[in-house]
Design an enzyme around this catalytic site. Structure first.
Site, PDB file in Angstrom:
ATOM      1  N   ASN A 262     -59.004 -23.808  -2.527  1.00 22.87           N
ATOM      2  CA  ASN A 262     -59.715 -23.483  -3.766  1.00 22.87           C
ATOM      3  C   ASN A 262     -59.080 -22.222  -4.345  1.00 22.87           C
ATOM      4  O   ASN A 262     -59.273 -21.130  -3.815  1.00 22.87           O
ATOM      5  CB  ASN A 262     -61.211 -23.250  -3.451  1.00 22.87           C
ATOM      6  CG  ASN A 262     -61.993 -22.780  -4.662  1.00 22.87           C
ATOM      7  OD1 ASN A 262     -61.489 -22.785  -5.788  1.00 22.87           O
ATOM      8  ND2 ASN A 262     -63.241 -22.364  -4.450  1.00 22.87           N
ATOM      9  N   TRP A 263     -58.324 -22.408  -5.415  1.00 24.61           N
ATOM     10  CA  TRP A 263     -57.598 -21.262  -5.985  1.00 24.61           C
ATOM     11  C   TRP A 263     -58.454 -20.438  -6.949  1.00 24.61           C
ATOM     12  O   TRP A 263     -57.973 -19.463  -7.523  1.00 24.61           O
ATOM     13  CB  TRP A 263     -56.290 -21.747  -6.641  1.00 24.61           C
ATOM     14  CG  TRP A 263     -55.311 -22.237  -5.621  1.00 24.61           C
ATOM     15  CD1 TRP A 263     -55.332 -21.969  -4.275  1.00 24.61           C
ATOM     16  CD2 TRP A 263     -54.177 -23.094  -5.826  1.00 24.61           C
ATOM     17  NE1 TRP A 263     -54.289 -22.592  -3.639  1.00 24.61           N
ATOM     18  CE2 TRP A 263     -53.549 -23.278  -4.563  1.00 24.61           C
ATOM     19  CE3 TRP A 263     -53.620 -23.716  -6.950  1.00 24.61           C
ATOM     20  CZ2 TRP A 263     -52.409 -24.068  -4.394  1.00 24.61           C
ATOM     21  CZ3 TRP A 263     -52.476 -24.487  -6.779  1.00 24.61           C
ATOM     22  CH2 TRP A 263     -51.874 -24.662  -5.522  1.00 24.61           C
ATOM     23  N   LYS A 264     -59.664 -20.845  -7.165  1.00 23.48           N
ATOM     24  CA  LYS A 264     -60.599 -20.098  -8.021  1.00 23.48           C
ATOM     25  C   LYS A 264     -59.911 -19.708  -9.344  1.00 23.48           C
ATOM     26  O   LYS A 264     -59.070 -20.464  -9.820  1.00 23.48           O
ATOM     27  CB  LYS A 264     -61.141 -18.878  -7.261  1.00 23.48           C
ATOM     28  CG  LYS A 264     -61.726 -19.289  -5.896  1.00 23.48           C
ATOM     29  CD  LYS A 264     -62.475 -18.201  -5.192  1.00 23.48           C
ATOM     30  CE  LYS A 264     -63.018 -18.733  -3.869  1.00 23.48           C
ATOM     31  NZ  LYS A 264     -63.797 -17.781  -3.131  1.00 23.48           N
TER      32      LYS A 264
ATOM     33  N   HIS B 134     -70.518 -24.219  -5.962  1.00 22.75           N
ATOM     34  CA  HIS B 134     -69.954 -23.069  -5.244  1.00 22.75           C
ATOM     35  C   HIS B 134     -70.865 -21.862  -5.432  1.00 22.75           C
ATOM     36  O   HIS B 134     -71.429 -21.669  -6.516  1.00 22.75           O
ATOM     37  CB  HIS B 134     -68.539 -22.777  -5.759  1.00 22.75           C
ATOM     38  CG  HIS B 134     -67.795 -21.847  -4.854  1.00 22.75           C
ATOM     39  ND1 HIS B 134     -68.023 -20.493  -4.832  1.00 22.75           N
ATOM     40  CD2 HIS B 134     -66.852 -22.092  -3.898  1.00 22.75           C
ATOM     41  CE1 HIS B 134     -67.248 -19.937  -3.911  1.00 22.75           C
ATOM     42  NE2 HIS B 134     -66.520 -20.880  -3.329  1.00 22.75           N
TER      43      HIS B 134
ATOM     44  N   GLU C 225     -70.249 -18.906  -5.995  1.00 23.05           N
ATOM     45  CA  GLU C 225     -69.873 -18.028  -7.113  1.00 23.05           C
ATOM     46  C   GLU C 225     -70.441 -18.551  -8.430  1.00 23.05           C
ATOM     47  O   GLU C 225     -70.729 -17.780  -9.344  1.00 23.05           O
ATOM     48  CB  GLU C 225     -68.334 -17.894  -7.171  1.00 23.05           C
ATOM     49  CG  GLU C 225     -67.830 -17.017  -6.030  1.00 23.05           C
ATOM     50  CD  GLU C 225     -66.433 -17.356  -5.532  1.00 23.05           C
ATOM     51  OE1 GLU C 225     -65.725 -18.134  -6.184  1.00 23.05           O
ATOM     52  OE2 GLU C 225     -66.066 -16.839  -4.453  1.00 23.05           O
TER      53      GLU C 225
ATOM     54  N   GLU D  17     -70.491 -22.742   3.405  1.00 24.34           N
ATOM     55  CA  GLU D  17     -69.842 -21.461   3.118  1.00 24.34           C
ATOM     56  C   GLU D  17     -70.892 -20.348   3.138  1.00 24.34           C
ATOM     57  O   GLU D  17     -71.602 -20.147   2.142  1.00 24.34           O
ATOM     58  CB  GLU D  17     -69.187 -21.491   1.733  1.00 24.34           C
ATOM     59  CG  GLU D  17     -68.087 -22.514   1.589  1.00 24.34           C
ATOM     60  CD  GLU D  17     -67.068 -22.110   0.504  1.00 24.34           C
ATOM     61  OE1 GLU D  17     -65.889 -22.034   0.835  1.00 24.34           O
ATOM     62  OE2 GLU D  17     -67.472 -21.859  -0.644  1.00 24.34           O
TER      63      GLU D  17
ATOM     64  N   GLY E 171     -64.375 -14.226   1.002  1.00 27.59           N
ATOM     65  CA  GLY E 171     -63.447 -13.230   0.444  1.00 27.59           C
ATOM     66  C   GLY E 171     -63.438 -11.883   1.130  1.00 27.59           C
ATOM     67  O   GLY E 171     -62.907 -10.918   0.583  1.00 27.59           O
TER      68      GLY E 171
ATOM     69  N   SER F 148     -63.403 -16.939   4.489  1.00 27.81           N
ATOM     70  CA  SER F 148     -62.420 -16.117   5.194  1.00 27.81           C
ATOM     71  C   SER F 148     -61.621 -16.876   6.260  1.00 27.81           C
ATOM     72  O   SER F 148     -61.305 -16.331   7.317  1.00 27.81           O
ATOM     73  CB  SER F 148     -63.095 -14.874   5.789  1.00 27.81           C
ATOM     74  OG  SER F 148     -63.541 -14.036   4.741  1.00 27.81           O
TER      75      SER F 148
ATOM     76  N   GLY G 297     -60.092 -20.114   0.351  1.00 30.38           N
ATOM     77  CA  GLY G 297     -59.872 -19.391  -0.904  1.00 30.38           C
ATOM     78  C   GLY G 297     -58.647 -18.492  -0.796  1.00 30.38           C
ATOM     79  O   GLY G 297     -57.504 -18.974  -0.818  1.00 30.38           O
TER      80      GLY G 297
HETATM   81  P1  13P Z   1     -62.214 -17.137   0.993  1.00 29.99           P
HETATM   82  O1  13P Z   1     -61.361 -18.044   1.830  1.00 29.99           O
HETATM   83  O2  13P Z   1     -61.441 -16.229   0.116  1.00 29.99           O
HETATM   84  O3  13P Z   1     -63.234 -16.434   1.823  1.00 29.99           O
HETATM   85  O4  13P Z   1     -63.026 -18.076  -0.020  1.00 29.99           O
HETATM   86  C1  13P Z   1     -63.746 -19.133   0.486  1.00 29.99           C
HETATM   87  C2  13P Z   1     -64.239 -19.946  -0.632  1.00 29.99           C
HETATM   88  O5  13P Z   1     -65.074 -19.514  -1.398  1.00 29.99           O
HETATM   89  C3  13P Z   1     -63.656 -21.289  -0.797  1.00 29.99           C
HETATM   90  O6  13P Z   1     -64.388 -22.031  -1.708  1.00 29.99           O
END
Ligand code: 13P
Length: 262
Positions: free
Chosen positions: A8-10, A99, A101, A171, A177, A218, A239
């Protein structure tokens, strides 16, 4: 059941950067036949989907495409939204839905998430439904009830024959993150809990056989094995670590656990 690696490159990487990264993992997958045992999915920004799809078509790539979000209507006056039908036009097969976020920054509710899940299924997209508790909820001892509520509501009205297309991503919000994941056994507990919640609506056999539950938060090249070797963890949603070519390549390469029972 194949394990799945989803990047997931956000809101990172422009079109050129996304293409560069995709080229690197595509050539790795082609050299290393072992990696074909798993599904590998990238979820770039909407803007990059078209170019990446063209590249995959040209190169007959095995990597699959996913969107980071969808809207719940097919078309119409919904300024700024992207419909599942449009995503199918660029060969998206997966859609991340709910998600944390988006739940937090865009106030996505359980009801909106449920509408998106049902629309994704209607248009043949595999929903990757994200669930997980915040740190405060965990401190208050509400992890199980939050997961139960989010899973139950997201899948309301989903029929048994549609259910097998769904992926649930656990998650824990508080480790996204930060570079420090939860203990793999802790994640495995939540994965079992998610399955247990779904036993009520779907047969135990279907849940055990068809539902993929994956872990996100993470994940990096150093800890990925400890997750995918856990009983009941069917893959990862990554991520930050998936944005760096060397880390991404390392994770995709080592992505298999021969010892794994299920
Ligand atoms: P990270 O791997 O940066 O913790 O992000 C996880 C995430 O939100 C994947 O959707």
């Amino acid at each position: 059941m194949k394990q799945i690696f989803i990047a997931n490159w956000k809101m990172n990487l422009n079109v050129e950067e996304s293409l560069d990264l995709v080229k690197k993992i595509d050539s790795l997958l082609k050299k290393n036949k072992d990696t074909e045992k798993n599904d590998v999915v990238v979820c770039p920004s909407f803007l990059s989907l078209w170019a990446i799809n063209n590249y995959f078509n040209q190169k007959k790539s095995k990597i699959k495409l996913g969107a980071q979000n969808i809207f719940w209507e097919e078309k119409g006056a919904f300024t700024g939204e992207i419909s599942p039908k449009m995503l199918k036009e660029v060969n998206c097969q997966y859609a991340i839905i709910g998600h944390s976020e988006r739940r937090e920054n865009l106030w996505e509710s359980d009801q909106m998430i449920n509408q998106k899940v049902r629309t994704a299924l209607k248009f043949g997209l595999t929903p990757v439904v994200c669930v997980g508790e915040t740190f405060e909820e965990r401190k208050r001892g509400q992890r199980d009830s939050v997961i139960g509520r989010q899973v139950g509501r997201a899948l309301e009205g989903v029929k048994k024959n549609e259910f097998r297309k769904i992926i649930i991503a656990y998650e824990p919000v508080w480790v996204i993150g930060i570079g420090q994941a939860v203990e793999p056994e802790d994640a495995a507990y939540s994965h079992h809990l998610i399955r247990k919640v779904l036993f009520k609506s779907y047969s135990e056999k279907i849940v055990a056989k068809d539902l993929r539950v994956i872990y996100g938060g993470s994940v990096n090249p150093d800890n990925i094995d400890s997750f995918i070797c856990q009983d009941g963890i069917d893959g990862v949603l990554v991520g930050s670590a998936s944005l760096e070519a060397d880390k991404l390549v390392k994770m995709v390469k080592s992505f298999s656990c021969p010892k794994r029972k299920k």
